[in-house]
Enzyme design. Structure first.
Site, PDB file in Angstrom:
ATOM      1  CG  ASP A  10      -1.624  -1.263   1.498  1.00 48.37           C
ATOM      2  OD1 ASP A  10      -2.844  -1.212   1.689  1.00 48.37           O
ATOM      3  OD2 ASP A  10      -0.971  -2.324   1.530  1.00 48.37           O
ATOM      4  CD  GLU A  41      -7.102   0.850   0.750  1.00 46.56           C
ATOM      5  OE1 GLU A  41      -8.301   1.029   0.534  1.00 46.56           O
ATOM      6  OE2 GLU A  41      -6.632   0.646   1.877  1.00 46.56           O
ATOM      7  CG  ASN A  70     -10.422  -0.352   3.597  1.00 45.44           C
ATOM      8  OD1 ASN A  70      -9.312  -0.799   3.270  1.00 45.44           O
ATOM      9  ND2 ASN A  70     -10.577   0.501   4.592  1.00 45.44           N
ATOM     10  CG  HIS A  71      -9.525   3.913   2.646  1.00 43.25           C
ATOM     11  ND1 HIS A  71     -10.449   4.614   3.391  1.00 43.25           N
ATOM     12  CD2 HIS A  71      -8.688   3.324   3.543  1.00 43.25           C
ATOM     13  CE1 HIS A  71     -10.190   4.470   4.680  1.00 43.25           C
ATOM     14  NE2 HIS A  71      -9.131   3.686   4.798  1.00 43.25           N
ATOM     15  CG  HIS A 156      -7.101  -4.186   0.874  1.00 47.19           C
ATOM     16  ND1 HIS A 156      -5.869  -3.602   0.675  1.00 47.19           N
ATOM     17  CD2 HIS A 156      -7.783  -3.332   1.666  1.00 47.19           C
ATOM     18  CE1 HIS A 156      -5.808  -2.457   1.309  1.00 47.19           C
ATOM     19  NE2 HIS A 156      -6.958  -2.269   1.933  1.00 47.19           N
ATOM     20  CG  HIS A 183      -0.889   0.072   6.099  1.00 47.76           C
ATOM     21  ND1 HIS A 183      -1.227   1.406   6.211  1.00 47.76           N
ATOM     22  CD2 HIS A 183      -1.635  -0.399   5.077  1.00 47.76           C
ATOM     23  CE1 HIS A 183      -2.149   1.719   5.311  1.00 47.76           C
ATOM     24  NE2 HIS A 183      -2.414   0.617   4.603  1.00 47.76           N
TER      25      HIS A 183
END
Length: 278
Positions: A10, A41, A70-71, A156, A183
Site C-alpha cells: 500500500d 488505495e 476499502n478506501h 486486502h 501496512h
C-alpha cells in the site's frame, strides 16, 4: 525462463509516492522485473486514488496494474474514471462493487506474456456488508483464458486467518497470492503446495515513523479520547516494501519468492538524479 513479478505494498499519500518514485527505478535496475503491481488505495492523501495519481503511476512510474481496497471510493472522481482505467482493479466482493469485470484484469507483460490480476477484500473487522470472497474468485478464474497461466491475487484484509485461508483455497490455482491493508510486512513468504507464492502482507510503502502511515499524534489522540481528529500521512522514515516472485509462464507455477524492505535513508546514496518532492 521465468517471469519476475514485483508486487508493492500500500502506497501511503505523497510520502509513499515520493519513496516509490525514488526507489522503484533502483529496484527495476537491480531485479529487471517483467511485471510491477502496487496497491494504490491510500495513494491520495492516505485515502483513495485520483485520476492524476493513477496516470502518474501508469505513465510516469510504469506500474502495470494498480489494486485497491476499502478506501477505493474515498475520492468521488474515481467513479468517473475507473470504468475506463484499464490497469485499475477493484475488490470483487466489496459491498459497493457490483461489476465482476471491474475486479480483474488480463494484461500483457513487457515480455509479451499474459497475466491476470484479481482483487479481493476481507470480511472480518471490515465493512459488515462485504460479501463472500470465495464465490467471486471462483467465477473470475472460470473467465480467465486458458493461455493466461500467470494469475496474481491481492487480498486486502485485516485478518491474517482470512489471508492464509484464501492462500490455501487458491493453492495450485493461482501463481501468487499476497495480502495488503495491514501496512506491516510479514515474514512468512513461501510457496504453498509447490505452486503458489504466498505472503500474508506486503507491508506499506511510506512513512513508518507513524501509526500505519498516519501521523502518530492524531492516531494516539483518537485511541485515547475517541476524538476524530483529521488523519494525515506522516512524513518520516520512508520504506519501500515489496516482494519479488519468479513464475514459470508455461505453467503459472511460482518457483521463487523473496521479501524486500528498503529504507529510503539507507538507499538514497544509490539513487541518481534530484531529490525533489514528487
Amino acid at each position: 525462463m521465468t517471469i519476475k513479478v514485483l508486487a508493492i505494498g500500500d502506497v501511503i499519500g505523497k510520502p509513499g509516492r515520493r519513496c516509490l518514485s525514488k526507489l522503484l527505478p533502483l529496484a527495476r535496475e537491480r531485479f529487471q522485473p517483467d511485471i510491477v503491481i502496487c496497491n494504490g488505495e491510500n495513494a491520495a492523501g492516505g485515502f483513495g486514488l485520483t485520476k492524476k495519481i493513477y496516470n502518474q503511476f501508469v505513465d510516469n512510474f510504469g506500474i502495470d496494474c494498480i489494486t485497491m481496497g476499502n478506501h477505493w471510493h474515498d475520492k468521488p472522481e474515481i467513479h468517473s474514471f475507473a470504468p475506463q482505467a484499464e490497469r485499475l482493479v477493484l475488490p470483487a466482493n466489496m459491498m459497493n462493487v457490483d461489476r465482476l469485470d471491474a475486479a480483474f484484469r488480463v494484461l500483457k507483460s513487457k515480455s509479451g506474456h499474459s497475466f491476470a490480476v484479481i482483487n479481493l477484500i476481507g470480511r472480518a473487522f471490515m465493512h459488515p456488508d462485504n460479501r463472500d470472497f470465495f464465490t467471486p474468485v471462483e467465477a473470475i478464474l472460470k473467465q480467465l483464458p486458458d493461455q493466461c497461466k500467470i494469475r496474481i491475487v491481492d487480498f486486502h484484509g485485516e485478518a491474517t486467518s482470512e489471508k492464509q485461508g484464501i492462500g490455501h483455497f487458491l493453492k495450485g490455482r493461482a501463481s501468487l497470492v499476497y495480502g495488503t491493508h495491514s501496512h506491516v510486512p510479514t515474514a512468512d513468504e513461501r510457496i504453498m503446495g509447490g505452486f503458489t507464492g504466498y505472503t500474508t502482507d506486503l507491508g506499506m510503502t511510506g512513512p513508518y515513523d507513524s501509526v500505519i502511515g498516519i501521523r502518530t499524534e492524531a492516531a494516539l489522540q483518537r485511541m485515547q479520547t475517541g476524538e476524530k481528529r483529521r488523519f494525515e500521512p506522516a512524513t518520516h522514515d520512508l520504506w519501500l516494501c515489496f516482494i519479488l516472485a519468479e513464475i514459470d509462464p508455461a505453467t503459472g507455477r511460482c518457483v521463487g519468492i523473496q521479501r524486500h524492505r528498503w529504507e529510503y535513508e539507507q538507499m538514497k546514496d544509490q539513487i541518481t538524479g534530484s531529490d525533489e518532492d514528487e
